[in-house]
Design an enzyme around this catalytic site. Structure first.
Site, short mmCIF file in Angstrom:
data_model
loop_
_atom_site.label_atom_id
_atom_site.label_comp_id
_atom_site.label_asym_id
_atom_site.label_seq_id
_atom_site.Cartn_x
_atom_site.Cartn_y
_atom_site.Cartn_z
N CYS A 60 0.85 -1.20 0.00
CA CYS A 60 0.00 0.00 0.00
C CYS A 60 0.89 1.25 0.00
O CYS A 60 1.62 1.47 -0.95
CB CYS A 60 -0.96 -0.04 1.19
SG CYS A 60 -2.26 1.21 1.10
N ASP A 97 -9.54 -3.47 -7.06
CA ASP A 97 -9.10 -2.36 -6.22
C ASP A 97 -9.88 -1.11 -6.62
O ASP A 97 -9.78 -0.64 -7.76
CB ASP A 97 -7.60 -2.13 -6.41
CG ASP A 97 -7.01 -1.21 -5.35
OD1 ASP A 97 -7.70 -0.27 -4.93
OD2 ASP A 97 -5.85 -1.44 -4.96
N HIS A 121 -7.96 -4.32 -3.01
CA HIS A 121 -6.83 -3.64 -2.39
C HIS A 121 -6.52 -4.33 -1.06
O HIS A 121 -7.42 -4.70 -0.32
CB HIS A 121 -7.16 -2.17 -2.14
CG HIS A 121 -6.00 -1.37 -1.66
ND1 HIS A 121 -5.05 -0.86 -2.51
CD2 HIS A 121 -5.62 -1.02 -0.41
CE1 HIS A 121 -4.14 -0.21 -1.81
NE2 HIS A 121 -4.46 -0.29 -0.53
#
Length: 282
Positions: free
Chosen positions: A165, A221, A253
């Site tokens: 991330c 995502d 995600h």
């Protein structure tokens, strides 16, 4: 339901509560309670420690793990998510140590605040993450490489970096900053900024990148869209780094984060195989 069934159910619920309580220890408040899919790695056969990494006249905390033995071991920098060096990142250090790496994770938010104690994700972003600069991050990662080099059991000529991330974005940018990296693996890191953003994003450095970076992304995502991935791939195609992006169609995600509901075991396992092959081939 008879009394025995009720007692059994109560015992199961108590065990689940205890499990939740135990595995939540050390996780950032914003992600607790953790999911039952959480992976917990022991320290058998490896050395682990909290550390202090000198950066100029100050120090930043971190965590490392490496196999027992003389080495030398390849080095793997681990760039954390917005939740800092919490238990998931420490567990990853232990996992990679069991795969033969000297794995080290510096706390890249240390100067701005302790994100593990903040309950709301928007507060983490506004109060801490938004104040962290690329220059500071690169400086701290450079210091972490220097720290790792001082250990006689490391092989700094086999330097790799990975991140998740926010740390995935950091991985792309640090690969552009440090040409001595042999390979980099970015897990669902943001690629494209918004109009008016002052910070640098991976798409800005893609064409001039020299280090081979493997990007691992989720097809579902909602934040890093296929359009963003296409923009990044087009920019990479203009350069000569040999970087590539793999998209797992059914993954969201955070698909590698086993402590969260977004965890996708199939994509996570395949991603690890791709990652290890990427490092081996470079």
């Amino acid at each position: 339901m008879d009394q025995d069934d009720k007692n059994s159910l109560a015992n199961i619920n108590r065990r689940e509560f205890v499990l939740k309580t135990v595995v939540a220890t050390g996780y950032a408040l914003a992600v607790t309670p953790v999911a039952f899919s959480v992976i917990s790695t022991d320290s058998e056969g490896i050395e682990v420690s909290d550390i202090q990494i000198p950066v100029g006249k100050s120090k930043i905390p971190g965590y490392f793990a490496m196999p027992k033995g003389n080495g030398p071991f390849p080095v793997l920098l681990i760039c954390h998510e917005i939740f800092g060096v919490h238990e998931h990142i420490k567990d990853l250090c232990r996992r990679f140590a069991k795969l033969g790496f000297y794995a080290i994770a510096p706390n890249l938010f240390f100067r701005q605040g302790d994100v593990t104690k903040i309950k709301e994700i928007p507060d983490i972003i506004s109060k801490v993450v938004s104040k962290v600069t690329n220059k500071q991050v690169n400086m701290d990662l450079d210091a972490t490489v220097k720290f790792a080099k001082l250990n006689k059991k490391t092989d700094i000529s086999k330097l790799n970096v990975t991140g998740f991330c926010w740390g995935g974005k950091t991985t792309w940018l640090y690969a552009a900053h440090n040409p001595n990296i042999k390979s980099a693996i970015a897990w669902y890191g943001p690629l494209v900024g918004n109009p008016g953003d002052k910070m640098e994003f991976p798409v800005n450095i893609a064409a001039t990148l020299k280090v081979p970076v493997l990007g691992l992304y989720g097809g579902k995502d909602a934040r890093i869209t296929q359009e963003h991935v296409d923009q990044m791939q087009n920019a990479l195609d203009k350069g000569k780094s040999g970087s590539k992006i793999i998209v797992y169609p059914e993954a969201e995600h955070g698909f590698f984060a086993d402590y969260r509901p977004s965890y996708n075991k199939m994509a996570a396992d395949e991603g690890i195989r791709e990652m290890l092959n990427w490092i081996k081939n470079h």
